[in-house]
Design an enzyme around this catalytic site. Structure first.
Site, mmCIF file in Angstrom:
data_model
loop_
_atom_site.group_PDB
_atom_site.id
_atom_site.type_symbol
_atom_site.label_atom_id
_atom_site.label_comp_id
_atom_site.label_asym_id
_atom_site.label_seq_id
_atom_site.Cartn_x
_atom_site.Cartn_y
_atom_site.Cartn_z
ATOM 1 N N CYS A 258 41.477 -23.271 5.238
ATOM 2 C CA CYS A 258 41.966 -24.652 5.249
ATOM 3 C C CYS A 258 42.933 -24.818 4.082
ATOM 4 O O CYS A 258 43.901 -24.079 3.980
ATOM 5 C CB CYS A 258 40.819 -25.654 5.203
ATOM 6 S SG CYS A 258 39.757 -25.565 3.749
ATOM 7 N N ARG A 263 36.708 -27.387 3.795
ATOM 8 C CA ARG A 263 36.621 -27.725 5.216
ATOM 9 C C ARG A 263 36.401 -26.480 6.064
ATOM 10 O O ARG A 263 35.667 -26.514 7.057
ATOM 11 C CB ARG A 263 37.898 -28.467 5.658
ATOM 12 C CG ARG A 263 38.033 -29.866 5.124
ATOM 13 C CD ARG A 263 39.370 -30.499 5.501
ATOM 14 N NE ARG A 263 40.483 -29.910 4.758
ATOM 15 C CZ ARG A 263 41.770 -30.164 5.011
ATOM 16 N NH1 ARG A 263 42.102 -30.973 6.011
ATOM 17 N NH2 ARG A 263 42.718 -29.611 4.278
#
Length: 308
Positions: A258, A263
């Site tokens: 990410c 994330r």
């Protein structure tokens, strides 16, 4: 009398009646809020919060939980790297982790950094670590008890016996995948706008890369597609279809990334722990790749340097 009987049954179901130490831990990498609420008094259950918002733990946390700060406890204070083996041993010992512990991690932001914590724990060979499905969001939505009192934990003496570097991808591994020298699929879990190069980072988040776009050959499956409205993961069948539609079916190893790795840790958890796919986390992510010299990028929006 009837109330007493019901209470006795409840304690027995939770493993708190003195007959056995606890209710059986559910199979799989997740535990429900119901299970955790029933097992908070089990001395073998270690609950650890890993949130990103400052002060959220101090304002109220799951009773008995301790607090791990991802930006200082789970990373090296000097290098851009995860905590060293020695630092992790100290951290785990301080939080009362033993080889017999069932570790339950949870946090805010749909468990982003709790998943990061799970990845670090797994990297250092800690197998019995689960995520609280839905994290803080679901616990609070159900109006379950929160405490502002610091947990009293007996420090242990935890030692790392296994390190799993195969859970982590480096820049060289990513470039091998791009060049076809490594048989692996890349998955960019950022938003469509980040992936296409229209923006460098989500709103309110510092732009830390000099170039926009994504790693060539990477499929885009935003992390948010893996969760339901209450913050829990979608079903195994739904997750399998979600990634299969993007060409990720577990037949090849996967590398996820990410912006800084938090994330993508959530997607790493979904792919590796829930679906059982061989998955590496590229924690250098776009802030390393987008600043690296001599690497190829794909930019669908036509921006290359600082969004211009």
């Amino acid at each position: 009398m009837r109330l007493a009987t019901i209470a006795g049954l409840a304690f027995a179901a939770a493993g708190l009646d003195g007959v056995e130490s606890r209710a059986a831990t559910p199979e799989g990498p997740l535990v429900s809020t119901e299970w955790l609420a029933a097992n908070l008094n089990d001395p073998k259950v270690r609950v650890i919060e890993v949130s990103v918002q400052p002060g959220v733990f101090e304002r109220g946390h799951i009773p008995g939980a301790t607090n791990v700060r991802w930006h200082s406890d789970l990373v090296d204070p000097v290098r851009r790297d995860i905590a060293s083996k020695e630092a992790f041993e100290t951290l785990a010992s301080t939080h009362g982790v033993t080889p017999d512990s069932t570790i339950i991690l949870y946090g805010d932001n749909n468990n982003w950094f709790a998943a990061w914590g799970a990845w670090v724990f797994k990297h250092y060979g800690v197998d019995n670590v689960r995520l609280l499905d839905g994290g803080r969001k679901k616990w609070e939505a159900e109006k379950r008890e929160l405490s502002s009192r610091p947990a009293s934990v007996t420090p242990g003496s935890f030692k790392v016996t296994t390190v799993r570097p195969e859970l982590r991808a480096r820049l060289a591994d990513v470039l091998e995948a791009v060049d076809g020298k490594r048989d692996a699929r890349l998955v960019d879990i950022r938003s469509k706008d980040e992936y296409e190069g229209r923006i460098f980072a989500p709103n309110g988040v510092p732009e830390l890369a000099i170039r926009a776009g994504h790693i060539p050959t990477a499929a885009n499956v935003p992390w948010v597609k893996a969760v339901q409205e209450d913050g829990t993961f979608k079903s195994k069948e739904e997750l399998r279809k979600l990634y299969a539609d993007a060409g990720i079916d577990g037949s090849k190893p996967v590398i996820v990334y990410c912006r800084i790795g938090e994330r993508s840790a959530h997607t790493w958890f979904a792919l590796s722990q829930i679906l059982g796919y061989e998955t590496r986390q590229y924690d250098g992510s776009w802030t390393e790749y987008g600043n690296a010299v001599g690497v190829p990028i794909t930019n669908l929006a036509g921006t290359v340097w600082t969004g211009k």
